[in-house]
Scaffold this active site. Structure first.
Site, PDB file in Angstrom:
ATOM      1  N   ASP A  99      28.692  20.669  42.915  1.00 28.86           N
ATOM      2  CA  ASP A  99      27.888  21.708  42.367  1.00 28.86           C
ATOM      3  C   ASP A  99      26.527  21.278  42.413  1.00 28.86           C
ATOM      4  O   ASP A  99      25.993  20.423  42.056  1.00 28.86           O
ATOM      5  CB  ASP A  99      28.537  22.539  41.313  1.00 28.86           C
ATOM      6  CG  ASP A  99      28.290  23.710  41.040  1.00 28.86           C
ATOM      7  OD1 ASP A  99      27.335  24.349  41.707  1.00 28.86           O
ATOM      8  OD2 ASP A  99      28.731  24.636  40.324  1.00 28.86           O
ATOM      9  N   ASP A 143      29.552  32.825  43.268  1.00 31.54           N
ATOM     10  CA  ASP A 143      30.320  32.703  42.366  1.00 31.54           C
ATOM     11  C   ASP A 143      30.969  34.158  41.903  1.00 31.54           C
ATOM     12  O   ASP A 143      31.889  34.258  40.891  1.00 31.54           O
ATOM     13  CB  ASP A 143      29.299  32.315  41.008  1.00 31.54           C
ATOM     14  CG  ASP A 143      29.022  31.007  40.873  1.00 31.54           C
ATOM     15  OD1 ASP A 143      30.009  30.000  41.537  1.00 31.54           O
ATOM     16  OD2 ASP A 143      28.270  30.518  40.378  1.00 31.54           O
TER      17      ASP A 143
END
Length: 707
Positions: free
Chosen positions: A441, A505
């Site tokens: 990430d 997301d």
């Protein structure tokens, strides 16, 4: 002149290049069945009135020194001198469908090497290398790749976005001036995916000429489509350098990122299929050739609340649902109880995991699943032991306060000790634990990135690549996912290293329809993570049926992002059903030709895939909003064999799928849904298939099997 005209060719696309006295693309378009170099003479231009008395070519470097007054492909200087180079070809090499052109400007002391390759799929791959051959630094302000497009390419399509709303397409009509998009965020970015598409007026999924361009670069970038005052048009792409960031010492060479370009005479589908074939053949490399496994990621299930006993219970339930890979997300390392602390302290949290990770990993493996874990190595929290020990390791401009983002700062990977620390800690994690998969990430942009007082966004990106490459070299069996708050770092250069992207997301199925469609223009479904989220979406707070969520996640690399332990039995039954449906069809979805279908009612979205041998087809019809009309228009099905007949089937469980989002049973159904029918591929292509009336935020899955 004819000897200087060379052609690169594929089954669908040709590129004709004039190599001397300078390199200029004369033609980039559909494959030519009969071409002779002497044909190029028909394109010799007149000289316009009121202009220079010589022709101004749009060369591969678009030098202003030729009298080109548009956006140049090169800008820079040597302490104010040598700032207007003009490159003359000195050497040309052709190896099959690859061309290498070397050119020089002896006056400016610069050499240019242009590498151009046309793949069998029709994708054109091009980059430039600039070398400083003289003493004294040559300051590079811009170095771009320039590609001409046809004069009738009067529309431009690009993609905007933001967090939880990536890959949103938009169009402009471009008859004069320029369209420019830039990212200065230090990554590919949610906001400006590095791609442009130019096309003929009203080009669509199924028709029109289009020229697509994608820059394989994960840092700052600039994309441009420009119209000159004489009507000529070109695309331009480049890494964007901050002031003073890039200087070439004598003997140094700077390479542009690769630009990947695709021409199609068959609309956007033709362009996308070329890109998909190219990626499958040349860039995507999985450690093992196997079906893409069903994921379960723990993030929206437990967030930072890690309990080994509960996680193992989640794994039990996941295995029972058909999950094949289990990933522990953020929260496993020392002091990580929320997003305000501990980034950089890559040691196991022994309070949460007193017996280590091994019992959890062994439990997951004994259930027949692979094990994955989340990391964010490029970041550091001010509230972390690493920051307290090394505040000087932050990527920042000296003398200025550095703003946090998501309560974190960025580690300066140009500092050897910081880089080595990360390599050692990541090697500990992957070397001491039986890990199959890593979700990598990156949750913030770069603000005033600097190393030793000098701008260093470009250098930071290159160090990220170096760290990634070192870990892949040490652990070649591990698969990696690229995530950056969702879709913030998605591009072809990352794809040479990773095996999956996290597009957003946002697991809201309604939003995901648009996000995944936008991503599909440049990426095939097997590298696009697509998860079934909670009934109550954590990003938008909408509620969707398990059918709509499950079918939306089907046309990617499917996973679950939730807690299966706390889910009700009806939800768990849905998860099992769609995991099984995905396993049944993933071989086709991840190998066939993908089609997006133009529909007369924009509230209906259709995506499908047809096998390479045209034996099977699978199409998803999603009703995103209240239809404009009381009846759906027929679905004209592309990609099937016109000379064959196909059996049509509704492929989802009618008990689940025939109930829409509002709980209403479908109205009178089309005949093919109630009686077995076979129809010719030609009829399905030109006349179509009647569709049922669907409620908003619902979908159906239709299969076509050759008889």
């Amino acid at each position: 002149m004819e000897k200087s005209i060379l052609r690169l060719q594929s089954a669908t696309v040709d590129v004709v290049i004039k190599t001397r006295p300078f390199a200029e693309i004369l033609y980039w378009g559909t494959h030519l069945a009969d071409f002779s170099p002497q044909d190029a003479a028909s394109l010799e231009r007149p000289v316009a009135n009121g202009k220079l008395d010589v022709d101004a070519p749009i060369t591969l470097m678009a030098e202003p020194g030729h009298g080109l007054f548009g956006s140049p492909g090169i800008e820079g200087h040597r302490n104010g001198l040598d700032g207007s180079p003009v490159f003359t070809t000195t050497q040309v090499e052709q190896h099959n469908q690859t061309l290498i052109i070397t050119s020089e400007d002896a006056q400016a002391g610069l050499q240019l090497r242009s590498e151009i390759a046309l793949s069998a799929s029709g994708v054109l791959k091009i980059r430039h290398g600039l070398t400083n051959n003289r003493a004294g630094n040559w300051q590079v302000d811009r170095l771009a790749v320039t590609l001409p497009v046809a004069g009738h390419a009067q529309e431009v399509m690009a993609f905007h976005g933001r967090w939880i709303r990536e890959f949103q397409p938009h169009r402009v009509t471009l008859t004069h001036d320029s369209f420019v998009l830039e990212s200065r965020r230090g990554r590919s970015s949610h906001e400006h995916f590095p791609a442009l598409i130019a096309g003929s007026q009203a080009f669509s999924e199924m028709q029109g000429e289009v020229w697509g361009a994608h820059l394989g670069w994960s840092g700052n970038h600039r994309m441009r489509c420009e119209v000159k005052t004489d009507g000529r048009r070109y695309l331009q792409a480049e890494a964007l350098y901050l002031p003073g960031e890039m200087a070439l010492a004598e003997g140094d060479t700077l390479w542009t990122p690769w630009l990947y370009a695709s021409y199609s005479a068959a609309g956007l589908n033709g362009m996308s299929q070329q890109y998909h074939h190219f990626l499958r053949g040349e860039l995507i490399r999985f450690p093992q050739e196997k079906p893409r496994p069903v994921h379960l990621n723990t993030w929206e299930g437990i967030y930072f609340n890690h309990s080994p006993a509960y996680i193992m219970q989640m794994a039990d339930e996941a295995a029972a649902l058909g999950v094949e890979r289990f990933i522990i997300d953020d929260g496993w390392f020392k002091g990580r109880n929320d997003d305000r602390a501990a980034l950089g302290d890559w040691y196991l949290d022994e309070q949460k995991y007193p017996d280590g990770l091994k019992p959890v990993i062994d439990h997951v493996k004994n259930l027949g699943m692979e094990f994955g874990i989340w990391i964010e190595p490029e970041m550091i929290n001010p509230n972390a032991d690493l920051y307290r020990a090394h505040p000087e390791w932050v990527l920042a401009m000296p003398g200025y306060p550095q703003a946090t983002g998501r309560h974190q700062l960025v580690l300066n990977l140009n500092i050897a000790e910081a880089f080595d620390y990360l390599l050692e800690r990541m090697s500990w994690l992957l070397g001491e634990h039986d890990i199959d998969y890593v979700k990598w990430d990156m949750n913030r942009e770069l603000v005033q990135p600097a190393h030793q007082g000098k701008a260093a966004a470009d250098a930071q990106t290159r160090q990220y690549y170096r760290l990634f490459d070192a870990l892949r070299s040490r652990f070649p069996h591990v698969e990696f996912e690229s995530c950056a708050s969702g879709g913030g770092r998605i591009d072809y250069e990352v794809l040479t290293r990773c095996h999956r992207f996290w597009p957003s997301d946002n697991n809201d199925a309604l939003e995901r329809n648009t996000i995944q469609r936008g991503m599909s223009y440049f990426f095939p479904p097997e590298v696009m993570g697509a998860h079934i989220g909670n009934r109550h979406c954590h990003a938008t707070f909408r509620q969707h049926s398990i059918a709509f969520r499950g079918l939306t996640a089907l046309f990617g690399h499917m996973g679950l992002e939730l807690d299966p332990v706390s889910a009700g039995e009806e939800e768990r039954a849905g998860y099992r059903h769609y995991a099984a449906l995905y396993k049944q069809w993933r071989g086709l979805i991840h190998s066939g030709n993908q089609w997006r279908v133009d529909m007369p009612d924009a509230t209906t979205q259709v995506v499908g895939v047809v096998s390479q041998d045209q034996q099977q087809g699978l199409f998803l019809v999603s009703q995103l909003a209240m239809p404009d009309y009381s009846l759906m228009m027929p679905l004209r099905v592309p990609g099937l064999d016109s000379g064959a007949r196909y059996r049509i089937r509704l492929l989802d469980d009618p008990n689940i799928q025939l109930t829409g989002a509002g709980g209403h049973t479908m109205r009178k159904l089309p005949a093919w849904m109630t009686t077995e029918q076979t129809v010719s591929g030609e009829w399905l292509k030109v006349a179509g298939l009647a569709l049922p009336v669907l409620d908003p935020e619902s979908a159906i899955l239709i299969g076509f099997e050759r008889v």
